[in-house]
Design a protein around this motif. Structure first.
Motif, mmCIF file in Angstrom:
data_model
loop_
_atom_site.group_PDB
_atom_site.id
_atom_site.type_symbol
_atom_site.label_atom_id
_atom_site.label_comp_id
_atom_site.label_asym_id
_atom_site.label_seq_id
_atom_site.Cartn_x
_atom_site.Cartn_y
_atom_site.Cartn_z
ATOM 1 N N GLU A 121 -37.336 -42.747 18.185
ATOM 2 C CA GLU A 121 -37.244 -41.292 18.252
ATOM 3 C C GLU A 121 -38.459 -40.661 17.569
ATOM 4 O OE1 GLU A 121 -34.059 -37.701 17.261
ATOM 5 O OE2 GLU A 121 -33.708 -39.729 16.516
ATOM 6 N N GLY A 122 -39.140 -39.776 18.281
ATOM 7 C CA GLY A 122 -40.299 -39.103 17.724
ATOM 8 C C GLY A 122 -41.602 -39.852 17.871
ATOM 9 N N LEU A 123 -41.577 -41.090 18.384
ATOM 10 C CA LEU A 123 -42.813 -41.837 18.576
ATOM 11 C C LEU A 123 -43.440 -41.494 19.931
ATOM 12 C CD1 LEU A 123 -41.907 -45.421 17.250
ATOM 13 C CD2 LEU A 123 -42.687 -43.403 15.994
ATOM 14 N N SER A 124 -44.733 -41.714 20.038
ATOM 15 C CA SER A 124 -45.446 -41.467 21.297
ATOM 16 C C SER A 124 -45.251 -42.663 22.215
ATOM 17 C CB SER A 124 -46.936 -41.249 21.024
ATOM 18 O OG SER A 124 -47.137 -40.094 20.246
ATOM 19 N N LEU A 125 -44.405 -42.498 23.225
ATOM 20 C CA LEU A 125 -44.048 -43.606 24.110
ATOM 21 C C LEU A 125 -44.820 -43.533 25.418
ATOM 22 C CD1 LEU A 125 -40.165 -43.588 23.577
ATOM 23 C CD2 LEU A 125 -41.902 -44.888 22.334
ATOM 24 N N LEU A 126 -45.078 -44.698 25.987
ATOM 25 C CA LEU A 126 -45.765 -44.797 27.271
ATOM 26 C C LEU A 126 -44.747 -44.815 28.401
ATOM 27 C CD1 LEU A 126 -48.299 -47.650 26.388
ATOM 28 C CD2 LEU A 126 -48.734 -45.182 26.389
ATOM 29 N N GLU A 127 -45.159 -44.342 29.559
ATOM 30 C CA GLU A 127 -44.304 -44.454 30.733
ATOM 31 C C GLU A 127 -44.236 -45.904 31.156
ATOM 32 O OE1 GLU A 127 -45.459 -41.900 33.881
ATOM 33 O OE2 GLU A 127 -45.226 -40.061 32.723
ATOM 34 N N SER A 128 -43.074 -46.323 31.650
ATOM 35 C CA SER A 128 -42.934 -47.701 32.097
ATOM 36 C C SER A 128 -43.744 -47.911 33.362
ATOM 37 C CB SER A 128 -41.466 -48.054 32.339
ATOM 38 O OG SER A 128 -40.926 -47.247 33.365
ATOM 39 N N ALA A 129 -44.349 -49.098 33.454
ATOM 40 C CA ALA A 129 -45.181 -49.428 34.606
ATOM 41 C C ALA A 129 -44.442 -50.377 35.521
ATOM 42 C CB ALA A 129 -46.490 -50.076 34.151
ATOM 43 N N HIS A 192 -41.561 -52.427 41.748
ATOM 44 C CA HIS A 192 -40.181 -52.462 41.297
ATOM 45 C C HIS A 192 -40.155 -51.728 39.962
ATOM 46 C CE1 HIS A 192 -39.283 -55.368 44.429
ATOM 47 N NE2 HIS A 192 -40.420 -55.936 44.117
ATOM 48 N N ASP A 193 -40.287 -50.429 40.006
ATOM 49 C CA ASP A 193 -40.452 -49.626 38.801
ATOM 50 C C ASP A 193 -39.099 -49.164 38.306
ATOM 51 O OD1 ASP A 193 -41.291 -48.035 36.782
ATOM 52 O OD2 ASP A 193 -42.559 -46.720 38.018
ATOM 53 N N HIS A 194 -38.838 -49.425 37.038
ATOM 54 C CA HIS A 194 -37.551 -49.055 36.474
ATOM 55 C C HIS A 194 -37.558 -47.640 35.899
ATOM 56 C CE1 HIS A 194 -35.629 -53.050 36.790
ATOM 57 N NE2 HIS A 194 -36.892 -53.423 36.843
ATOM 58 N N GLY A 195 -38.705 -46.969 35.922
ATOM 59 C CA GLY A 195 -38.749 -45.587 35.483
ATOM 60 C C GLY A 195 -38.610 -45.455 33.986
ATOM 61 N N GLY A 196 -38.670 -44.205 33.505
ATOM 62 C CA GLY A 196 -38.478 -43.960 32.084
ATOM 63 C C GLY A 196 -39.667 -44.386 31.264
ATOM 64 N N THR A 197 -39.397 -44.751 30.006
ATOM 65 C CA THR A 197 -40.454 -45.113 29.075
ATOM 66 C C THR A 197 -40.474 -46.615 28.821
ATOM 67 O OG1 THR A 197 -38.929 -44.615 27.258
ATOM 68 C CG2 THR A 197 -40.460 -42.872 27.922
ATOM 69 N N SER A 263 -46.928 -62.422 32.937
ATOM 70 C CA SER A 263 -45.841 -62.471 33.905
ATOM 71 C C SER A 263 -44.964 -61.228 33.850
ATOM 72 C CB SER A 263 -44.973 -63.709 33.640
ATOM 73 O OG SER A 263 -44.411 -63.660 32.338
ATOM 74 N N HIS A 264 -45.003 -60.491 32.768
ATOM 75 C CA HIS A 264 -44.034 -59.424 32.496
ATOM 76 C C HIS A 264 -44.770 -58.260 31.860
ATOM 77 C CE1 HIS A 264 -40.546 -58.260 29.512
ATOM 78 N NE2 HIS A 264 -40.671 -57.360 30.471
ATOM 79 N N SER A 265 -44.563 -57.066 32.373
ATOM 80 C CA SER A 265 -45.295 -55.881 31.910
ATOM 81 C C SER A 265 -44.773 -55.408 30.553
ATOM 82 C CB SER A 265 -45.168 -54.753 32.946
ATOM 83 O OG SER A 265 -45.891 -53.623 32.536
ATOM 84 N N ALA A 266 -44.994 -56.240 29.527
ATOM 85 C CA ALA A 266 -44.471 -55.939 28.204
ATOM 86 C C ALA A 266 -45.551 -55.563 27.198
ATOM 87 C CB ALA A 266 -43.699 -57.151 27.667
ATOM 88 N N PHE A 267 -46.820 -55.642 27.593
ATOM 89 C CA PHE A 267 -47.889 -55.584 26.607
ATOM 90 C C PHE A 267 -48.762 -54.328 26.705
ATOM 91 C CE2 PHE A 267 -46.608 -59.937 27.180
ATOM 92 C CZ PHE A 267 -46.493 -60.399 25.876
ATOM 93 N N ALA A 268 -48.198 -53.261 27.253
ATOM 94 C CA ALA A 268 -48.983 -52.036 27.414
ATOM 95 C C ALA A 268 -49.354 -51.414 26.066
ATOM 96 C CB ALA A 268 -48.217 -51.021 28.261
ATOM 97 N N TYR A 269 -48.446 -51.452 25.094
ATOM 98 C CA TYR A 269 -48.760 -50.873 23.783
ATOM 99 C C TYR A 269 -49.834 -51.689 23.075
ATOM 100 C CZ TYR A 269 -44.681 -47.851 24.273
ATOM 101 O OH TYR A 269 -43.779 -46.911 24.727
ATOM 102 N N ALA A 280 -50.085 -57.162 35.146
ATOM 103 C CA ALA A 280 -48.718 -57.686 35.080
ATOM 104 C C ALA A 280 -48.211 -58.128 36.444
ATOM 105 C CB ALA A 280 -47.784 -56.637 34.488
ATOM 106 N N ILE A 281 -47.583 -59.303 36.483
ATOM 107 C CA ILE A 281 -47.009 -59.819 37.720
ATOM 108 C C ILE A 281 -45.716 -59.085 38.052
ATOM 109 C CG2 ILE A 281 -46.008 -61.860 38.821
ATOM 110 C CD1 ILE A 281 -47.929 -63.541 37.049
ATOM 111 N N SER A 282 -44.843 -58.906 37.042
ATOM 112 C CA SER A 282 -43.599 -58.166 37.255
ATOM 113 C C SER A 282 -43.588 -56.941 36.365
ATOM 114 C CB SER A 282 -42.378 -59.038 36.949
ATOM 115 O OG SER A 282 -42.270 -59.300 35.564
ATOM 116 N N GLY A 283 -42.590 -56.079 36.575
ATOM 117 C CA GLY A 283 -42.517 -54.830 35.834
ATOM 118 C C GLY A 283 -41.846 -54.991 34.483
ATOM 119 N N ILE A 284 -41.245 -53.897 33.993
ATOM 120 C CA ILE A 284 -40.574 -53.902 32.703
ATOM 121 C C ILE A 284 -39.460 -54.935 32.683
ATOM 122 C CG2 ILE A 284 -39.123 -52.522 31.159
ATOM 123 C CD1 ILE A 284 -42.069 -51.842 31.008
ATOM 124 N N ASP A 285 -38.768 -55.106 33.815
ATOM 125 C CA ASP A 285 -37.736 -56.129 33.929
ATOM 126 C C ASP A 285 -38.381 -57.422 34.409
ATOM 127 O OD1 ASP A 285 -35.601 -57.786 34.520
ATOM 128 O OD2 ASP A 285 -34.396 -56.198 35.444
#
Length: 368
Positions: A121-129, A192-197, A263-269, A280-285
């Motif tokens: 809460e209150g942090l600067s979050l990135l949109e999910s890719a 396969h975008d899950h939306g959100g942050t 393999s997984h879009s987990a490293f954007a930050y 990334a090969i796959s999205g947030i999931d």
């Protein structure tokens, strides 16, 4: 996340029983060395468990609700888990939509007993890719990408890299993705975008530091008698995270490449913090998989951009990454998103710092 009506009714019944005191009638609570009762803390994610344990020290019992070896994207609490949560003095979760079950859990808690902490809460979050795409998070070239990172932190500890005024990007990849809109210009993929942050904030050490500060404040408010101890423990954790941040920045500054494939879009930050580019090969999931045509494009991208490693993670299947690496004739390696520990890692005494240092060395090899 799939929930059956029967499971939901079971959880609601269990919570009602807990509210009546039948399921949580406790014996004498654990004691600290000073004779005071330990407070009970539940977390929803391993990095939060790690931070809470470091800060709480001997004055709290900290448990992560997701067991070792379980993929947290797929986790659903049992009725017993939900009952256990009602005994918490502090409930610490990641937020940003990562734990879909948390809203229901929070509804069953006694807010006079349990303090609920949303650490993003209150942090600067990135949109999910979406997956099968290029996350161009860097806005500097060469040495400035890492060495100048301290000048670009915002108040949350996140880094705001300035974009090139001429619209170009490091390593000449401007043709792939527009940094502002997130659109691709060279490849058209079905996402396969899950939306959100994007929830993976803890992979930027400065962001985990901001999350840890929220935990420290909540512990100090809940247990004022040990507020000074929580403050000192937090400062030690913060110093470790600051050093980790410096080590990553120094490594990236000395690395000739700025692009890595995962393999997984987990490293954007992490990518944004240090001026890197995540492919990334796959999205947030991590369960998302590319189509055959996308697989072919990814193999071609590996060859064209001289990528030497395709990196996969510990809690999800590596099969797609292995196929791409084999077709492209490159190596595979592990880059751990730290969403949870494997049972082997837990038994070996691995923790957030040691695994992030392993990640640093893996990236050092991949960026040569």
């Amino acid at each position: 996340m799939k929930k059956t009506m029967l499971a939901m009714l079971t959880m609601m019944t269990a919570l009602a029983m807990a509210g009546c005191g039948g399921a949580n009638t406790a014996s004498t609570p654990p004691q600290s060395n000073d004779g005071t009762s330990k407070i009970k803390v539940y977390t929803t994610l391993y990095p939060l468990e790690y931070a809470a344990k470091r800060i709480a020290g001997e004055y709290a019992d900290v448990a992560n609700i997701v067991p070792p070896g379980v993929e947290p994207h797929d986790f659903e609490p049992t009725a017993k888990d939900m009952v256990d949560l009602t005994s918490a003095d502090l409930f610490v979760y990641n937020g940003s939509g990562f734990e879909a079950w948390v809203d229901n859990a929070v509804k069953g808690m006694d807010k006079n007993k349990t303090t609920v902490v949303n650490t993003t809460e209150g942090l600067s979050l990135l949109e999910s890719a979406g997956g099968h795409d290029h996350d161009h998070e860097h806005g500097h070239e060469g040495e400035a990408a890492a060495a100048g990172h301290d000048e670009h932190k915002d108040s949350t500890g996140a880094q705001n890299h300035e974009e090139h005024k001429d619209g170009t990007e490091a390593q000449g990849h401007a043709e792939h993705k527009d940094a502002a809109s997130g659109s691709t210009k060279e490849h058209e993929h079905e996402h396969h975008d899950h939306g959100g942050t994007d929830p993976h904030v803890w992979l930027d050490p400065t962001m985990l530091k901001a999350q840890a500060e929220k935990i420290k404040s909540a512990l100090a408010e809940k247990d004022k008698a040990h507020a000074d101890a929580y403050g000192k423990n937090y400062q030690q954790l913060a110093a470790d995270l600051d050093q980790l941040d410096k080590d990553f920045a120094d490594m990236v500054n000395k690395s000739p490449k700025k692009e890595f494939m995962v393999s997984h879009s987990a490293f954007a930050y992490l990518a944004k913090r240090y001026g890197l580019e995540q492919v990334a090969i796959s999205g947030i999931d991590p369960a998302d998989e590319p189509s055959p045509s996308e697989m072919k494009e990814l193999v071609e991208h590996v060859k064209e951009h001289n990528i030497s490693y395709v990196l996969f993670e510990t809690l999800a299947s590596p099969k797609v990454a292995e196929v791409i690496a084999k077709e492209a004739g490159v190596q595979t390696g592990t880059l751990n998103p730290l969403e949870g520990l494997t049972e082997e890692e837990a038994k070996a005494g691995k923790d957030y710092l040691s695994i992030m240092k392993d990640n640093l060395e893996m990236l050092r090899a991949a960026l040569k």
